[in-house]
Design a protein around this motif. Structure first.
Motif, PDB file in Angstrom:
ATOM      1  N   GLY A  92       0.749  -0.984   0.108  1.00 27.11           N
ATOM      2  CA  GLY A  92       0.036  -0.050   0.249  1.00 27.11           C
ATOM      3  C   GLY A  92       1.008   1.396   0.148  1.00 27.11           C
ATOM      4  O   GLY A  92       1.533   1.386  -0.310  1.00 27.11           O
ATOM      5  N   GLY A  93       0.532   2.287   0.960  1.00 28.99           N
ATOM      6  CA  GLY A  93       1.061   3.467   0.599  1.00 28.99           C
ATOM      7  C   GLY A  93       2.538   4.109   2.050  1.00 28.99           C
ATOM      8  O   GLY A  93       3.236   4.490   2.108  1.00 28.99           O
ATOM      9  N   THR A 314      -6.029   4.580   7.630  1.00 28.22           N
ATOM     10  CA  THR A 314      -5.906   6.259   6.223  1.00 28.22           C
ATOM     11  C   THR A 314      -5.904   4.800   5.023  1.00 28.22           C
ATOM     12  O   THR A 314      -6.087   2.794   4.904  1.00 28.22           O
ATOM     13  N   ASN A 315      -6.084   5.350   4.007  1.00 32.03           N
ATOM     14  CA  ASN A 315      -5.648   4.858   2.710  1.00 32.03           C
ATOM     15  C   ASN A 315      -4.929   4.219   2.701  1.00 32.03           C
ATOM     16  O   ASN A 315      -4.738   2.896   1.477  1.00 32.03           O
ATOM     17  N   ALA A 316      -3.285   4.356   3.609  1.00 31.57           N
ATOM     18  CA  ALA A 316      -2.011   3.862   3.489  1.00 31.57           C
ATOM     19  C   ALA A 316      -2.479   2.715   3.444  1.00 31.57           C
ATOM     20  O   ALA A 316      -1.498   1.704   2.889  1.00 31.57           O
ATOM     21  N   VAL A 317      -3.322   2.444   4.316  1.00 29.89           N
ATOM     22  CA  VAL A 317      -2.564   0.543   4.828  1.00 29.89           C
ATOM     23  C   VAL A 317      -2.993  -0.572   3.840  1.00 29.89           C
ATOM     24  O   VAL A 317      -3.305  -1.488   4.364  1.00 29.89           O
ATOM     25  N   PHE A 318      -4.035  -0.053   2.958  1.00 26.54           N
ATOM     26  CA  PHE A 318      -4.876  -0.959   1.228  1.00 26.54           C
ATOM     27  C   PHE A 318      -3.820  -1.084   0.432  1.00 26.54           C
ATOM     28  O   PHE A 318      -3.298   0.340   0.297  1.00 26.54           O
ATOM     29  N   LYS A 319      -3.654  -1.947   0.550  1.00 26.86           N
ATOM     30  CA  LYS A 319      -2.669  -2.599  -0.498  1.00 26.86           C
ATOM     31  C   LYS A 319      -3.143  -2.406  -1.820  1.00 26.86           C
ATOM     32  O   LYS A 319      -4.879  -2.791  -2.766  1.00 26.86           O
ATOM     33  N   GLY A 320      -2.315  -2.182  -3.145  1.00 31.68           N
ATOM     34  CA  GLY A 320      -3.054  -2.068  -4.413  1.00 31.68           C
ATOM     35  C   GLY A 320      -2.526  -0.724  -5.374  1.00 31.68           C
ATOM     36  O   GLY A 320      -2.129  -0.192  -4.543  1.00 31.68           O
TER      37      GLY A 320
END
Length: 324
Positions: A92-93, A314-320
């Motif tokens: 992710g981020g 946060t959005n950063a923890v999602f992979k892709g």
């Protein structure tokens, strides 16, 4: 060793399953040594090389991250872009450098200026009319709300990892996408969020925004759902496998499709059987909101947003690796 790895890379792109499976195992065993050789294959969108390279990188996992970060800092230049893609897929981020994250944000802002999306996916979506983004955010208790192109939002909420277990807690966090306005309607996507929460979400949205809709088209199970809530209460709905199948009284658009109610043969108990297509969520959306496949001809206002529902993440923890 270099020649041996190059040979394995060629085998990985082979059409023979024995060859590429053997090559994939060998490359995974090499671990970080193979990373730099796998990256050029990520640009292969026509063959199987890119998919197999990504599979190898996923197997190597966290061991690949330092190599990818070094390539982002030091090059070679031709590998910097696929290295960023691989970092996003693996971590992710969270492992992407701050300067890279800021560069992505700048690119998003540039793309938002003249974005003209073609259509949105038909699967499951929520819809509200005339709602401010903050109304949706408050109703669904969303956090980490960020501007996003439609391509970015759909890849985040539908195509990539869009839910995770929150460590140490018995709940999940979900990534959600709020679209721009299209003919005054905003649609809300998030595959896992909608699967787990649609009934509660449509009621909460309607309590805040007066009226909210939910639509589901499940070609795999043949399950169609459309649902309308008003002021926090279920108003009208249909579910293929629901018990009951219908709730509420027919809406005006439905009555316009019915046989004449003055007809002596008309039976109000059978109002679910009056017109072909009334159980089709896309058809219903064309009557009372906006079908996702028609947004290219709709008036677009503003831009979309990605956000997180549930938990303090946060959005950063999602992979892709998201499209932009």
């Amino acid at each position: 060793m270099t020649d041996d790895i190059q040979q394995l890379i060629q085998q990985l792109c082979s059409s023979g399953p024995d060859e590429w499976e053997t090559a994939e195992r060998a490359l995974c065993e090499l671990g970080p040594q193979a990373v730099e050789y796998l990256l050029p294959l990520l640009a292969d969108s026509t063959g199987n090389g890119g998919v197999r390279a990504q599979s190898c990188l996923s197997s190597i996992g966290s061991g690949a991250v330092p190599v990818l970060q070094r390539i982002r800092r030091q090059g070679p230049g031709r590998l910097r872009r696929p290295a960023l893609q691989a970092l996003a897929e693996l971590a992710g981020g969270q492992e992407i450098a701050e300067r890279d994250l800021k560069a992505i944000e700048r690119l998003v802002r540039v793309k938002l200026v003249d974005e003209q999306p073609d259509e949105l996916p038909v699967g499951g979506w929520l819809a509200v009319r005339g709602a401010q983004v903050n109304d949706i955010v408050q109703a669904l208790e969303l956090g980490d709300v960020r501007p996003a192109t439609v391509a970015m939002g759909i890849s985040a909420a539908v195509e990539s990892e869009n839910s995770i277990e929150i460590e140490g807690e018995e709940e999940r966090a979900y990534r959600v996408f709020i679209t721009p306005e299209f003919d005054e309607w905003r649609l809300i996507y998030g595959d896992d969020f909608i699967n787990d929460n649609w009934a509660n979400a449509v009621q909460k949205l309607s309590a805040r925004c007066n009226e909210a809709h939910f639509y589901l088209v499940d070609d795999f199970d043949g399950n169609n759902v459309w649902w309308v809530a008003r002021n926090g209460e279920d108003h009208r709905g249909y579910r293929t496998y629901g018990d009951p199948e219908w709730i509420g009284d027919p809406m005006p658009f439905e009555r316009s499709l019915m046989v004449d109610e003055d007809d002596p043969l008309y039976d109000p108990e059978e109002h679910g059987d009056y017109a072909e297509g009334v159980t089709d969520p896309e058809s219903v959306a064309s009557w009372i909101s906006i079908p996702p496949t028609t947004i290219s001809i709709a008036e677009k206002v503003g831009h979309g947003w990605i956000a997180v529902a549930g938990g303090d993440v946060t959005n950063a923890v999602f992979k892709g690796a998201l499209q932009i």
